[in-house]
Design a protein around this motif. Structure first.
Motif, PDB file in Angstrom:
ATOM      1  N   ARG A 138      -9.675  64.520 -16.166  1.00  0.00           N
ATOM      2  CA  ARG A 138      -9.937  65.822 -15.498  1.00  0.00           C
ATOM      3  C   ARG A 138     -10.518  65.341 -14.213  1.00  0.00           C
ATOM      4  NH1 ARG A 138     -12.767  66.857 -20.181  1.00  0.00           N
ATOM      5  NH2 ARG A 138     -14.751  66.014 -19.613  1.00  0.00           N
ATOM      6  N   ARG A 139     -10.762  63.991 -14.011  1.00  0.00           N
ATOM      7  CA  ARG A 139     -11.038  63.782 -12.595  1.00  0.00           C
ATOM      8  C   ARG A 139      -9.692  63.558 -11.823  1.00  0.00           C
ATOM      9  NH1 ARG A 139     -15.767  59.437 -13.579  1.00  0.00           N
ATOM     10  NH2 ARG A 139     -17.495  61.066 -14.321  1.00  0.00           N
ATOM     11  N   ARG A 173     -10.947  61.489 -21.481  1.00  0.00           N
ATOM     12  CA  ARG A 173     -10.563  63.038 -21.171  1.00  0.00           C
ATOM     13  C   ARG A 173     -11.169  63.347 -19.979  1.00  0.00           C
ATOM     14  NH1 ARG A 173      -6.940  66.234 -23.282  1.00  0.00           N
ATOM     15  NH2 ARG A 173      -8.219  67.820 -22.928  1.00  0.00           N
ATOM     16  N   ARG A 174     -12.452  62.679 -19.849  1.00  0.00           N
ATOM     17  CA  ARG A 174     -13.186  62.817 -18.320  1.00  0.00           C
ATOM     18  C   ARG A 174     -12.384  62.178 -17.243  1.00  0.00           C
ATOM     19  NH1 ARG A 174     -18.882  60.432 -18.354  1.00  0.00           N
ATOM     20  NH2 ARG A 174     -19.088  62.112 -19.945  1.00  0.00           N
TER      21      ARG A 174
END
Length: 120
Positions: free
Chosen positions: A117-118, A113-114
């Motif tokens: 997002r990036r 998920r990180r």
């Protein structure tokens, strides 16, 4: 031998390296293996997000997830059969399954998920 089909999060560098090592062993030993990434999630009846949350295999029409999916793969890979055996022991299976479902899989999914997002 029945083809083992894998569904994994191919956007995860850790998962991809691990599955690539399994693929190399399968190639060397003639194990029929099909590796699907997240783009194949709809073929498995899943959306990409759900597919990214856990390791899955299909064998003989049965779909397995998490530790049981790893064990089905490890049982067929030379050099990994011992791990399938150990993680099949009742207390070890319970603990390893708990560790995968509540620690490893959620941590890898959080990293996924990180990365999403990036990238957005």
């Amino acid at each position: 031998m029945e083809k083992l089909r894998i569904l994994h999060n191919d956007t995860c560098p850790i998962c991809s390296r691990e599955v690539a090592s399994y693929a190399r062993i399968a190639d060397r030993t003639g194990l029929p293996l099909q590796i699907d990434g997240l783009e194949a999630a709809p073929d498995w009846g899943l959306d990409r997000d759900t597919a990214a949350q856990s390791f899955r295999v299909e064998l003989n029409g049965a779909r397995l997830e998490g530790l049981d999916a790893f064990r089905a793969l490890w049982e067929r890979l030379p050099g990994w059969r011992w791990l399938a055996w150990v993680t099949g022991l009742p207390g070890v299976h319970w603990l390893a399954d708990l560790g995968y479902r509540h620690l490893a899989a959620p941590a890898l999914y959080a990293l996924h998920r990180r990365r999403q997002r990036r990238a957005a």
